[in-house]
Structures are given as C-alpha cells and as structure tokens.
Design an enzyme around this catalytic site. Structure first.
Site, PDB file in Angstrom:
ATOM      1  N   SER A   1       0.827  -1.205   0.000  1.00  0.00           N
ATOM      2  CA  SER A   1       0.000   0.000   0.000  1.00  0.00           C
ATOM      3  C   SER A   1       0.866   1.261   0.000  1.00  0.00           C
ATOM      4  CB  SER A   1      -0.934   0.008   1.209  1.00  0.00           C
ATOM      5  OG  SER A   1      -1.938  -0.969   1.044  1.00  0.00           O
TER       6      SER A   1
ATOM      7  N   ASN B   1      -6.007  -7.890  -2.682  1.00  0.00           N
ATOM      8  CA  ASN B   1      -5.589  -8.244  -1.332  1.00  0.00           C
ATOM      9  C   ASN B   1      -4.616  -7.306  -0.636  1.00  0.00           C
ATOM     10  OD1 ASN B   1      -6.958 -10.891  -1.250  1.00  0.00           O
ATOM     11  ND2 ASN B   1      -5.533 -11.364  -2.898  1.00  0.00           N
ATOM     12  N   TYR B   2      -3.865  -6.522  -1.371  1.00  0.00           N
ATOM     13  CA  TYR B   2      -2.769  -5.786  -0.744  1.00  0.00           C
ATOM     14  C   TYR B   2      -2.867  -4.274  -0.782  1.00  0.00           C
ATOM     15  CZ  TYR B   2      -0.202 -10.117  -0.157  1.00  0.00           C
ATOM     16  OH  TYR B   2       0.182 -11.356   0.231  1.00  0.00           O
ATOM     17  N   ILE B   3      -3.420  -3.751  -1.850  1.00  0.00           N
ATOM     18  CA  ILE B   3      -3.462  -2.299  -1.968  1.00  0.00           C
ATOM     19  C   ILE B   3      -4.709  -1.785  -1.270  1.00  0.00           C
ATOM     20  CG2 ILE B   3      -3.676  -0.390  -3.591  1.00  0.00           C
ATOM     21  CD1 ILE B   3      -2.213  -2.245  -5.640  1.00  0.00           C
TER      22      ILE B   3
ATOM     23  N   SER C   1      -2.741  -8.168  -6.166  1.00  0.00           N
ATOM     24  CA  SER C   1      -2.395  -7.055  -5.281  1.00  0.00           C
ATOM     25  C   SER C   1      -3.567  -6.084  -5.153  1.00  0.00           C
ATOM     26  CB  SER C   1      -1.146  -6.336  -5.784  1.00  0.00           C
ATOM     27  OG  SER C   1      -1.269  -5.965  -7.128  1.00  0.00           O
TER      28      SER C   1
END
Length: 755
Positions: A508, A712-714, A709
């Site tokens: 992020s 799940n990640y950003i 991403s």
DNA sequence: GTCCAGACTTAGAAGCATTATT
DNA sequence: AATAATGCTTCTAAGTCTGGAC
C-alpha cells in the site's frame, strides 16, 4: 562507534550461536533428512556447530524467563475481553435494528433496509463473536454421476472396457483432462491410476473381464471426444434455450446464495460443495492426480444459530452435524480427503464480516507506519548482534521488509517443496561478492522467485556466516528461526504485528508513493495507464505472476507488425510530400529524416506481408460468403469472382513493386496537397503512439498479475482517492464485484485520505 | 515450549461473458 | 455474424496465523 568497530572486526569469529531447543531439534531433523552424505556425518556437523554456543545459552534463558512472565497477563487480558463482549456497541445496534425489522417481517423491505447497513460507520473493536443470529439454507451438492452412453468406453490395449459407474466416473475425470498438462505429468498419472484401480476393485472390477494393469495401455480418447461433443452441443443451443437453462439454474440456486446474519441479508461465497475430481496440486505436488472423493451430507457440518430452522438434507441423507458456533464465520464445513484438512462455506467478499476484517487488515498495516522506523532501525542494529538468533531475526526482518518475502512455514514431505523467508535453504540464496544476493526459489503456488539484488554489506556478511560450512545445500539458512519466533519478536514492537502485515504495508505504501507521482493531466485513458503502471510496481514487489497466455507471442508480433506498417505508411506520405514540393526537405530536415531510414529490404518485407494479408482476406471472404449462400440455398459465387479480387491484389502488388524500384509514391488524387498529407501524418503519429504504448503495456503485463495485489494488498481507499481526485470513474479501477467488496472504501474515503 | 487442528487470507488457473476485430 | 482477444468471475489450492492440548 566503538561498538561498531569492535563488532566489525570480530564478526565472524565470536558471535555466540544462540541455540534453542527448538532450533536444535529442528536442525537434527533437517539434517537427518538430507539426501547427500550419510546421516551420521550430518549429525556430527550439527553437534560441532552447536558446541561452541555457550554465551548464547545465558542470553536465551534470560529471554525465555521474560516471555513466560508475559504470557499470564496476556491471558488475563483476553479473558477480560471476552467478558466485556455484551457491552460492545456494534453487536447491540444491529440486534435493535433486527428487532424492528423482524416485527415488520415482510422480508423484502428488510432486505432493502439492511442492504444499506454501514458497518464501517460504527465502532467495533471486539470481533471474537461474529454474529448473534445466523440463518441459511445449507449448501448445493454436485449432481450424482450420470453414466456415459453405452457406446462410449475406455479402451484397454485396444479392447473396450465395461466399467462400473463408480470407476467410469474416475476414468472420466482423467479423460476430461487428457489435453491438459496434468495428463502428461507422470506423478499425476501414477496417482490417478492407483486411485482408479482402487475404485475399480472396490466396485467389483470390470464387467467384461478385461484386466487393467498398465496405465500406458489405457485409451481415454473416446471418452474425451464425447465430452468435447457435449460441450459443442451445449454451445449449439439457441440463445433462447440457453437463457431458459440459465434462468432455471439461477432460480434453483437463489436460496443458497444468501443467508441472514443478525437479520441482515448477506451473500454467501462458495455455496456449492466441491465436486469430486482429480486433485490438481500446483507445482511438483506429490499428491497431484489423486482422487478427490465425493462429499455427502453426512460429511458436512452446518453452522447456524440455535433458533434457526435446520435446512433439509438431500433426500435420504442426514447432515453430519449441526453446530451453533458464533465465534466463527463459516456456514458449513467438511473434511477433505487429500490432505485431511477442512473446507469451508463462507460469506462472500462483499459481506459485512469479510469487509470488516478487510478493513481491519488495512488499518493494522497503516498502524505499522508509526512503528516502521523503529523496527528498521532495530533490525539494522541487530544485524550486528552478538547473538546468532538475533542476527537471524534481523536478516529475516530485512528480507521480509525489503523484498516482501512471506513468513515461510515448514512444509511436510507430502506437499510441494516451496519456501518462504524462514524456510529458505542454503541453495536458495547465492552470494556474489561484494554484496549481491541471488534469490532463486519456489514460493507459494510454486511460483518462482528469482531476484538478483544488492544488499547492505552487513546483511551480506551475515548471510556468509549463515552459509558457512558445515552448512551445505539442504540446510536451513535461518536455522534458529520459524514464523512463530519471528512473529513473537514482531509483536514486541506492535500488538498484532506479524510478517504478512509487512507485505500489506509495503504494497500500500508503494502504491501511495506511485500514485503521488502521477500528474493530474491528460485523458482518463492516460491516467489509467499510469494507475496500472503503479499497480504493476506493487505486483512486481509481491512477485505476483501469471502464466503467459498461449496466444501472447503471436499477438505481440501482430501488434508490432501493425506498428511497423503504420510507420511505413507515414514514410510513404512523407515521400509524397517531397514529390509535391522538394523544398520541404530543407525547411524541416528533421521531419523528413526518417524517410531515409527505411531500408529497401525492410520495405519489401512489409509489402510482401501486406499483399499476403490482402490475399488471405479475399480468400476468407470468398469461402465465408459461399458457405452462407450454400446454407441459404442460394447460388454460390463463381470462381471468377475470386479471380477478379486476386487481380486487384496483383495490381496492388505491381504498384508496390514499382514504388520500390522508382522510389516514387503513387497516391490517390484526393490527397494531393502538402497540407492534407501533413494532417494525415499527424493522425498516423497519434495511432502509432497509442499502439506503441498499448504494446508496451501488453508486454510488461504478460507475466505480471495485477489482480492479486489489487484485491488483497493495496488499500482500496487509495484507488478511491485516485478516482475522486483525478476524475476517473470508479468503474475503471474496480470491477462490479470489487466495487461491492470495497463498498466501505468507496463510501468512506474522501479526497484527502492517505494511507 | 511444541505441536497441530482449525480458521482464515491469499493465489493462479480455469471457465465464462463481453468486447473488439475481421 | 463469426471469431478472436480480453476481461471478469468462479474455483479451490496453498499459504499464514492463532490458540488449545499436552
């Protein structure tokens, strides 16, 4: 300063090697399992390695004492938290709503009402109780096996085999995969064949006396062809019939798609029980190809509230168990037979519970901002610790923070050999002085992690120590470490901090930094290109890959040829200008420079390609038109028509040949002015530019998966802010399902929000 | 402490739907 | 209108992490 100096000089020789019982035990196991060298040899090496660890023993016991002290208080805290539960605001609010709603009972209004439930506007710290009421309609089972028509069979050594339906089903699972890579995989073949023979034996053997012994003699092709035919037939159905089937399916599934959580209607994610089939393990999974058995209601545990009506089990069956566990967020569960683990039926990604934990995940990662400097300073310092364990922790933290490695838990022999940070082995890290490290290992899903990177001198030095003989291939790089030790260490800095939080944080953070670099100008398409480039940076950081699609190389080539042709067109137009007015060349020599760059052979090749394409086009047109006419019982086009078209192409070819020889362009009379030609060139330039960017994008993206991403990640709020600030419609960055999943972010983040 | 069941997130492949191209 | 390419959803495998039993 003095510490530093002292440490640096004495580095390799007197670091006491901290040993823990865990470490020793683990290493013995590791070493004894090594293929190379005899076990005895290996064990001796360990012992000698361990023997000079004296100082560390003291350090460790000190640490140990500290930790045991901590734990009771931690326990107390948690019990306290549980008893506090009923006081929590969030849990109470919905139940009030729910009472109101339930008194109205007319469910339609209830649904609309609760659809607007904004959990993110409420306070909620405690989440050990997930719900107060939970009602649902159970799960969908796959249809029972439908045997093949009697003329479709497995052939063994050329002879048709009469299989009992149970065995035929398993053979069919393999047949369906006949043209996939799985079917070529020897492990897959072997595992399948063993399980197939088991099922065949259990179901009474073949009915016509054929003895099946050798996989090589099995011919699944008739079964495969039949499945293909069925697919084909499905496709051939009229669109009306297709629609009808779809509608019927939807109506049947409707009750299973939703459930009621605290009176609110919420979507269920995977409401279908997984059908039987062959286990498709990723990478070199020892169990790939094994039969994944059919799941029956007797295997399934349902989870609902005590008052909820228990859904009816399918005819003639009973549920395995009915549970009322409000501390978990699954609706149903069963045990799977490949690795004996559990499978769950859960809420959909857009549900409040999933949303809440997603939100918490990102908030936790944001919280790390406040600690990251201290953590970094600390592990940098500890790279020089006198205690081996601490050094290993420091390097591991560095890896996780800088290269976004996963924690890397231990894996069993009957799983694919993949690793993460703590499970890295000697051979996964190559050291190239002065300070280059080459990572090469298989990570999650057997995706290769290959990176040649520069590390700080101290990290390099430590890695040299960690790899020092007697260590050799097969040995753990971090022989004192496992994820739980690492995570315990991290929790000293920040409650709830674990290795995976670093991936979220760094992903992020990277996205935020990348987005900050994008200027607020240009078209939406241009901004999106930059957004995707930012997304790609993150995906690369997290090593999110995808297999290159099968048509990729061809489609890249095609696009490149297209660009080449456009360039050629452009040069041709420039030549035409010069033909009209020679003086133009002197006025703007730069503009005409590229005219000379085009080599004759190159041009000839382009001509040839264009002509070929043209011919193909007409041939296709001819055959297609005739097929259509045949179908409509009309008279077919005469061959002379095709010939006529071909003559046209011949003429074009002739023209190109002349142009090539004389260097004189023959253009249509309509574009015979310098001005007109120049505008045409401008347009071509535009097209070339967009095509070039698109091609680059395509190539850059071919091996990178952006989705993982993004999902799940950003932190989704970053994307929301980007859209709001840059006037990009949210639909451009989030698909429908992501907009649902990230509703909380879309509605809560304003323009000034920052990660 | 260690082990491992259990529960949850993260992951790429496969399947399906839509859009672009011819 | 057919086909190819691309985009999106579904599926389920493969990780991480927690907490309870010993």
């Amino acid at each position: 300063m003095t510490v530093k100096l002292k440490d640096e000089t004495s580095d390799e020789d007197d670091i006491p090697l901290a040993s823990t019982t865990n470490g020793r035990k683990k290493r013995k196991v590791d070493y004894s399992e090594l293929g190379e060298g005899t076990d005895n040899e290996a064990k001796e090496e360990v012992d000698s390695y361990d023997s000079d660890e004296k100082l560390s023993e003291a350090t460790r016991s000190g640490q140990k004492a500290k930790k045991t002290k901590r734990s009771p208080s931690a326990k107390k805290a948690s019990t306290k938290r549980v008893s506090k539960k009923p006081k929590k605001i969030v849990k109470r609010e919905p139940s009030i709503e729910q009472q109101n709603a339930e008194s109205e009972e007319d469910s339609k209004e209830l649904v609309e009402d609760t659809d607007g439930f904004k959990w993110w506007e409420k306070e909620n710290e405690d989440d050990s109780i997930k719900w107060t009421t939970l009602k649902h309609n159970g799960v969908i089972f796959p249809p029972p096996y439908d045997p093949l028509p009697s003329h479709i069979k497995l052939y063994y050594n050329g002879k048709p085999v009469d299989l009992p339906p149970q065995a035929e089903e398993v053979a069919g699972f393999f047949a369906a995969l006949l043209e996939s890579d799985h079917a070529q995989n020897p492990v897959f073949q072997k595992n399948f064949f063993n399980d197939f023979l088991d099922v065949l034996r259990e179901s009474g053997g073949t009915k016509n006396g054929v003895k099946i012994e050798n996989f090589e003699l099995c011919d699944f092709s008739k079964m495969f062809d039949y499945f293909q035919l069925q697919k084909e037939q499905k496709k051939q159905l009229s669109s009306q019939e297709k629609k009808k089937l779809k509608l019927e399916k939807e109506q049947f599934e409707e009750p299973f798609k939703f459930c009621f959580l605290d009176g609110r209607k919420e979507q269920v994610g995977n409401f279908r029980i997984e059908p039987p089939g062959l286990f498709r393990g990723r990478g070199a999974h020892p169990k790939t190809g094994k039969l994944k058995r059919r799941v029956y209601p007797e295997d399934v545990v349902l989870n609902l509230d005590k008052e909820a009506e228990v859904p009816k089990a399918p005819e003639g069956h009973k549920w395995g168990e009915i549970r009322h566990d409000s501390t978990v967020q699954w609706l149903a569960m069963w045990r799977e037979n490949i690795s004996n683990s559990f499978k769950y039926v859960r809420f959909a990604a857009n549900s409040s519970l999933k949303g809440m934990s997603d939100y918490k995940k990102f908030e936790k990662a944001r919280q790390l901002r406040g600690y990251i400097d201290a953590i970094r300073a600390d592990y940098t310092k500890n790279l020089k610790s006198k205690v081996m364990l601490e050094r290993q922790i420091a390097v591991a933290c560095y890896f996780i923070d800088v290269f976004a490695l996963r924690a890397g838990g231990e894996k069993a022999d009957d799983e694919a050999d993949t690793v993460g940070c703590c499970s890295l082995r000697y051979e996964h890290v190559t050291l190239k002085p002065p300070n280059t490290v080459i990572f090469d290992f298989l990570g999650k899903d057997s995706i290769r992690f290959y990176q040649e990177v520069e590390v700080t001198n101290q990290v390099f030095k430590n890695l040299t120590i960690f790899k020092k003989p007697p260590k050799k291939p097969g040995h753990q790089l971090f022989d004192r470490l496992d994820p739980s030790i690492l995570n315990k260490h991290l929790q000293n800095y920040m409650p709830g901090l674990t290795a995976k939080v670093f991936r979220t944080y760094n992903a992020s953070k990277t996205m935020q930094d990348q987005l900050d670099l994008i200027p607020n100008e240009g078209t939406v398409a241009e901004k999106m290109l930059k957004y995707n480039a930012a997304n790609r940076t993150v995906a690369i950081l997290c090593n999110h890959q995808r297999t290159v699609t099968k048509g990729h190389a061809a489609s890249v080539q095609k696009a490149a040829e297209r660009i080449e042709e456009l360039e050629w067109q452009k040069i041709r137009l420039k030549r035409a200008i010069l033909q009209l007015d020679e003086k133009q060349a002197k006025k703007d020599p730069k503009f005409f420079a590229e005219v000379k760059d085009l080599v004759k052979e190159q041009e000839a090749a382009i001509h040839k390609r264009l002509i070929e394409k043209e011919r193909e086009k007409y041939v296709k047109k001819y055959t297609r038109e005739n097929e259509k006419r045949k179908f409509e019982k009309q008279e077919e086009l005469p061959e002379s028509q095709l010939k006529e078209w071909m003559t046209r192409v011949d003429e074009l070819e002739k023209q190109y040949n002349e142009e090539l020889e004389t260097g004189k362009v023959q253009l249509k009379s309509t574009s015979e002015s310098v001005e007109k030609l120049k505008t045409q060139i401008e347009k071509l330039d535009q097209r070339i530019e967009t095509a070039t960017i698109q091609l680059k994008d395509k190539e850059d993206n071919s091996q990178v998966a952006l989705g993982t991403s993004k999902i799940n990640y950003i932190d989704p709020r970053l994307s929301v802010v980007f859209c709001k600030k840059y006037g990009v419609p949210i639909e451009k960055v989030f698909t429908k399902s992501l907009r649902d999943k990230f509703k909380w972010a879309i509605e809560s983040a304003d323009e000034n929000w920052r990660f």
